[in-house]
Design a protein around this motif. Structure first.
Motif, PDB file in Angstrom:
ATOM      1  N   CYS A  23      55.918   7.304 -14.680  1.00  0.00           N
ATOM      2  CA  CYS A  23      54.763   7.155 -15.574  1.00  0.00           C
ATOM      3  C   CYS A  23      54.439   8.512 -16.181  1.00  0.00           C
ATOM      4  N   ARG A  24      54.439   8.585 -17.525  1.00  0.00           N
ATOM      5  CA  ARG A  24      54.365   9.871 -18.216  1.00  0.00           C
ATOM      6  C   ARG A  24      53.324   9.811 -19.343  1.00  0.00           C
ATOM      7  N   PRO A  25      52.040   9.752 -19.008  1.00  0.00           N
ATOM      8  CA  PRO A  25      51.017   9.679 -20.051  1.00  0.00           C
ATOM      9  C   PRO A  25      51.120  10.846 -21.036  1.00  0.00           C
ATOM     10  N   THR A  59      47.334  15.710 -15.666  1.00  0.00           N
ATOM     11  CA  THR A  59      48.160  14.576 -16.057  1.00  0.00           C
ATOM     12  C   THR A  59      49.565  14.827 -15.532  1.00  0.00           C
ATOM     13  N   ASN A  64      53.527  14.579 -14.866  1.00  0.00           N
ATOM     14  CA  ASN A  64      54.724  14.310 -15.662  1.00  0.00           C
ATOM     15  C   ASN A  64      54.557  14.607 -17.150  1.00  0.00           C
ATOM     16  N   ASP A  87      53.349  11.951 -22.784  1.00  0.00           N
ATOM     17  CA  ASP A  87      54.597  12.715 -22.821  1.00  0.00           C
ATOM     18  C   ASP A  87      55.562  12.168 -23.875  1.00  0.00           C
ATOM     19  N   GLY A  95      49.580   8.931 -14.045  1.00  0.00           N
ATOM     20  CA  GLY A  95      50.873   9.513 -13.717  1.00  0.00           C
ATOM     21  C   GLY A  95      51.134   9.571 -12.221  1.00  0.00           C
ATOM     22  N   ARG A 153      57.688   9.140 -22.579  1.00  0.00           N
ATOM     23  CA  ARG A 153      57.002   8.019 -21.931  1.00  0.00           C
ATOM     24  C   ARG A 153      57.635   6.702 -22.353  1.00  0.00           C
ATOM     25  N   ASP A 159      49.052   5.291 -25.935  1.00  0.00           N
ATOM     26  CA  ASP A 159      48.677   6.691 -25.725  1.00  0.00           C
ATOM     27  C   ASP A 159      48.417   7.396 -27.049  1.00  0.00           C
ATOM     28  N   THR A 192      48.126   4.993 -20.293  1.00  0.00           N
ATOM     29  CA  THR A 192      48.972   4.353 -19.284  1.00  0.00           C
ATOM     30  C   THR A 192      50.428   4.782 -19.350  1.00  0.00           C
ATOM     31  N   GLY A 193      50.783   5.554 -20.377  1.00  0.00           N
ATOM     32  CA  GLY A 193      52.168   5.956 -20.550  1.00  0.00           C
ATOM     33  C   GLY A 193      52.937   5.076 -21.514  1.00  0.00           C
TER      34      GLY A 193
END
Length: 406
Positions: free
Chosen positions: A218-220, A360, A362, A222, A331, A225, A309, A303-304
């Motif tokens: 999970c990569r909010p 956050t 990741n 990013d 994340g 993501r 996002d 939520t990624g």
């Protein structure tokens, strides 16, 4: 309108059970994401979830059987911690006249396959009344009201991934309007990857390339993501009028100074940001009436997902610029749907109380479409006075709440 304060919190989450454990996990960035072999065996592309670990179901059994749904068990655990913090006892005032507002996205539906099997095998004797109680959407709310002896309003509002915040917001409105002096409210959700996860997996809503590195899934905000990670759990808060709390010498952990909820009426799956913008501005208007001019921190829904996002970051950028610090807890916690809004209220209160901002996880390469805001990429040990938490869900549900440290 009366001032409304938080006098107790409780939580069950993938990063711990109880406020102390959860606060430590948030501070240290401990992840609850893990590889789930059953998801792989089920044939899902995403094999990562954020389950509850170490939960003792046995204490809720009656005659050696789980008479309560897992959602109700989670809810009771969070509520009993919250009322203990608030210095309250079941079957005593002000709980006797309290409202109980505990929402859920799916109720106790994890028992449905078991119930169906029992019904096919013995349709006369099974399922019984306990199965009915476990399946109800208000499974947690009625269980809590019964155990507390609460005789006020009992409700379970469902608003997709904004459910938890909607229910705390409803409790806030009841207390602010003078309809109740005390309200126990929050959100609950059972394990749901076999229900929600199948649809999300089929629509590529969950990450597919992180099964061997689950904590990075999970990569909010990013660049890389791919989607959200399913979680479960509960969170509850005790809300009281400021005057009632002061009169009984209750601890006060935060004050709710602004709240709003709205639907964007745009699309069942993809938000356009209009309602998100409206609820934030409306909550800010409420807060200004109580002397809150600035927001120090935003606990984002993030939520990624690639689209969600970016829309949320755009709304934050438009309203606040680079002013407040911004982070998403998902994340490390995953996304517990009906419980997540309430959990994130508790996460926010814990940060206010313990004077830090969780990073956050990741967020290695902030995406260009999520830029222009102050991302918290490493933990910040700093006192904050005001915080905004916001959530949105399928169908266009949106909510925002502003908390102030006292």
């Amino acid at each position: 309108m009366r001032r409304v304060v938080v006098t107790g919190c409780g939580i069950v989450s993938s990063i711990g059970i109880g406020n102390k454990t959860v606060a430590t996990s948030l501070r240290e960035g401990r992840s609850g994401l893990q590889f789930v072999p059953e998801m792989k065996a089920y044939g899902l592309r995403c094999n990562v979830a954020a389950p509850i670990v170490g939960f003792d179901e046995a204490i809720f059994q009656e005659d050696g059987k789980p008479r309560l749904s897992r959602a109700a068990q989670y809810g009771l655990t969070a509520v009993f911690e919250a009322i203990a913090e608030a210095g309250l006892m079941p079957h005593s005032e002000p709980l006797n006249s309290a409202a109980v507002i505990l929402g859920s996205g799916g109720g106790g539906q994890s028992c449905l396959p078991e119930t169906a099997l029992r019904s096919d095998a013995n349709p006369i004797d099974e399922p019984g009344i306990y199965e009915l109680r476990r399946q109800m959407n208000e499974t947690a709310a009625v269980a809590v009201a019964q155990r507390l002896g609460a005789e006020g309003r009992v409700s379970s509002n469902s608003a997709a991934c904004a459910t938890g915040l909607y229910n705390i917001g409803f409790g806030y409105e009841l207390v602010a309007a003078g309809l109740h002096d005390c309200c126990i409210c929050g959100g609950v959700e059972e394990q749901s990857w076999q229900r929600v996860g199948v649809s999300a997996d089929n629509s590529l809503g969950m990450p597919t390339t992180f099964n061997e590195t689950p904590k990075a899934a999970c990569r909010p905000f990013d660049r890389d993501r791919q989607g959200f990670i399913i979680s479960e759990g509960s969170a509850a808060v005790v809300l009281e009028s400021y005057d009632a709390a002061m009169a009984r010498g209750a601890p006060i952990y935060a004050e709710i100074v602004g709240y709003a909820a709205a639907n964007d009426g745009h699309d069942l799956y993809v938000a356009n940001g209009d309602a998100m913008r409206r609820v934030v501005l409306s909550a800010l208007s409420d807060a200004a009436k109580l002397g809150v001019a600035n927001i120090d921190y935003i606990n984002a829904h993030a939520t990624g997902t690639p689209i969600g996002d970016a829309i949320e970051a755009g709304v934050i950028r438009e309203i606040f610029g680079t002013g407040p610090a911004v982070s998403s807890c998902k994340g490390v916690t995953g996304h517990s749907q009906g419980a997540v809004g309430a959990q994130e209220v508790v996460y926010t209160v814990l940060m206010l109380r313990n004077e830090f901002l969780a990073a956050t996880a990741n967020l290695e390469h902030p995406s260009d479409d999520c830029g222009g805001i102050d991302h918290v990429r490493t933990r910040r040990d700093v006192r904050i006075d005001t915080a905004l938490t916001m959530n949105n869900g399928l169908g266009g549900t949106n909510a925002a709440m502003i908390l102030r440290a006292l």
